[in-house]
Scaffold this active site. Structure first.
Site, PDB file in Angstrom:
ATOM      1  N   ASP A   1      51.304  47.705  39.989  1.00  0.00           N
ATOM      2  CA  ASP A   1      50.825  46.482  40.629  1.00  0.00           C
ATOM      3  C   ASP A   1      50.151  46.817  41.960  1.00  0.00           C
ATOM      4  O   ASP A   1      50.735  47.494  42.808  1.00  0.00           O
ATOM      5  CB  ASP A   1      52.009  45.539  40.876  1.00  0.00           C
ATOM      6  CG  ASP A   1      51.586  44.240  41.543  1.00  0.00           C
ATOM      7  OD1 ASP A   1      51.337  43.258  40.817  1.00  0.00           O
ATOM      8  OD2 ASP A   1      51.502  44.195  42.793  1.00  0.00           O
TER       9      ASP A   1
ATOM     10  N   TYR B   1      45.533  45.103  49.549  1.00  0.00           N
ATOM     11  CA  TYR B   1      46.419  46.225  49.874  1.00  0.00           C
ATOM     12  C   TYR B   1      45.626  47.434  50.371  1.00  0.00           C
ATOM     13  O   TYR B   1      46.184  48.322  51.012  1.00  0.00           O
ATOM     14  CB  TYR B   1      47.250  46.657  48.667  1.00  0.00           C
ATOM     15  CG  TYR B   1      48.230  45.644  48.137  1.00  0.00           C
ATOM     16  CD1 TYR B   1      48.458  44.428  48.779  1.00  0.00           C
ATOM     17  CD2 TYR B   1      48.947  45.899  46.972  1.00  0.00           C
ATOM     18  CE1 TYR B   1      49.348  43.496  48.269  1.00  0.00           C
ATOM     19  CE2 TYR B   1      49.847  44.978  46.457  1.00  0.00           C
ATOM     20  CZ  TYR B   1      50.043  43.776  47.103  1.00  0.00           C
ATOM     21  OH  TYR B   1      50.929  42.870  46.593  1.00  0.00           O
TER      22      TYR B   1
ATOM     23  N   LYS C   1      44.950  41.814  42.250  1.00  0.00           N
ATOM     24  CA  LYS C   1      44.886  40.425  42.695  1.00  0.00           C
ATOM     25  C   LYS C   1      43.631  40.206  43.531  1.00  0.00           C
ATOM     26  O   LYS C   1      43.262  41.068  44.340  1.00  0.00           O
ATOM     27  CB  LYS C   1      46.125  40.073  43.538  1.00  0.00           C
ATOM     28  CG  LYS C   1      47.438  40.453  42.886  1.00  0.00           C
ATOM     29  CD  LYS C   1      48.613  40.210  43.812  1.00  0.00           C
ATOM     30  CE  LYS C   1      49.845  40.945  43.329  1.00  0.00           C
ATOM     31  NZ  LYS C   1      49.802  42.394  43.602  1.00  0.00           N
TER      32      LYS C   1
ATOM     33  N   HIS D   1      45.687  35.567  44.508  1.00  0.00           N
ATOM     34  CA  HIS D   1      46.768  36.122  45.326  1.00  0.00           C
ATOM     35  C   HIS D   1      47.585  35.054  46.063  1.00  0.00           C
ATOM     36  O   HIS D   1      48.800  35.149  46.160  1.00  0.00           O
ATOM     37  CB  HIS D   1      46.177  37.114  46.326  1.00  0.00           C
ATOM     38  CG  HIS D   1      47.151  38.132  46.791  1.00  0.00           C
ATOM     39  ND1 HIS D   1      46.793  39.400  47.175  1.00  0.00           N
ATOM     40  CD2 HIS D   1      48.491  38.094  46.954  1.00  0.00           C
ATOM     41  CE1 HIS D   1      47.849  40.086  47.537  1.00  0.00           C
ATOM     42  NE2 HIS D   1      48.896  39.310  47.422  1.00  0.00           N
TER      43      HIS D   1
END
Length: 275
Positions: free
Chosen positions: A42, A47, A72, A105
């Site tokens: 994931d 990120y 996401k 998200h």
């Protein structure tokens, strides 16, 4: 490995999460997690480590087809054209021609018709196998389901022993969705919990293993585990050789409290469902 089925998706019930995992750690840990047996990875655009995830998957030697890969879309890409372009960028970084699951998200107060339509477009083009949402309340989840031609397969939310998510879990189950749990360790708070320590000692397991087992033992739930330590990753994966009793499950559920939520960023989070 246990699998969760949800609206046509078959999702490994235990995933390796990369939230707040810097690039070098991601590049080191993703191949290690895959070699341990993890088959669900994931990540997310925000990120900043999709490129390292992609390189790590390549380095692992595990076939791409055997990996369930989630990313996401960040909230600044919810316009139709921006979302589609962001998926192309994610695919380039991830070194793949498709992702298994693409999520919105956060709801962030954004009207849902446009991003949901864009999710459906990337499904039709084959760039995405399945779609879902993250951090949506039940009303937003229901709206997204109603707007979408393709079925939604998960709502990824904060879930750990200190938060009661029964309302969103029940709604997801009724609609055929899974719930993917992040922050299962409650930002480290679980490790000092006497109830969890007692159960762990009785089982000959760690507190982390007990918490992950508690999540995945619930029907339709997927757990994400994140660590930058090889030994801890191996420990986190070793949760399929024991079960918690009904009494132990209930004792962990009983730890939930009204102020248990940790993640609720202003401007991104919705009005949460009351437990």
């Amino acid at each position: 490995m246990k699998f969760v089925t949800a609206n046509g998706a078959t999702i490994p019930a235990l995933g390796y999460g990369t939230f707040r995992l810097p690039g070098p750690d991601t590049l080191r840990m993703v191949p290690h997690a895959l070699k341990l047996g993890f088959r669900h990875i994931d990540t997310a655009q925000i990120y900043g480590n999709e490129a390292e995830v992609g390189e790590g998957i390549e380095r692992s030697g595990v076939r791409r087809a055997d990996i369930f890969l989630t990313t996401k879309v960040w909230v600044d890409k919810y316009g139709h054209d921006a979302l589609v372009a962001s998926v192309d960028e994610s695919l380039r970084k991830l070194r793949t021609d498709y992702v298994d699951l693409l999520l919105l998200h956060w709801p962030a107060g954004h009207p849902l018709p446009e991003p949901v339509a864009a999710l459906n477009e990337v499904v039709r083009t084959g760039k995405v196998r399945h779609i879902g949402v993250s951090n949506f309340n039940t009303a937003q989840m229901a709206e997204a389901i109603a707007l979408s031609d393709a079925p939604l397969v998960t709502n990824q939310v904060e879930y750990h022993p200190y938060i009661d998510q029964s309302v969103v879990i029940k709604a997801a189950r009724a609609a055929g969705l899974s719930i993917t749990a992040y922050y299962a360790m409650a930002d480290g708070k679980v490790f000092d919990e006497p109830v969890l320590k007692e159960i762990a000692a009785a089982k000959g397991k760690s507190v982390a293993q007990v918490v992950l087992r508690w999540v995945i033992q619930q029907d339709g739930l997927v757990a994400l585990s994140k660590t930058a330590t090889e030994t801890r990753a191996a420990e986190n994966f070793a949760v399929f050789d024991f079960e918690l009793s009904a009494g132990e499950m209930a004792a962990i559920h009983a730890l939930a409290r009204p102020d248990g939520r940790i993640v609720s960023p202003e401007g991104l989070a919705p009005v949460w469902d009351a437990a």
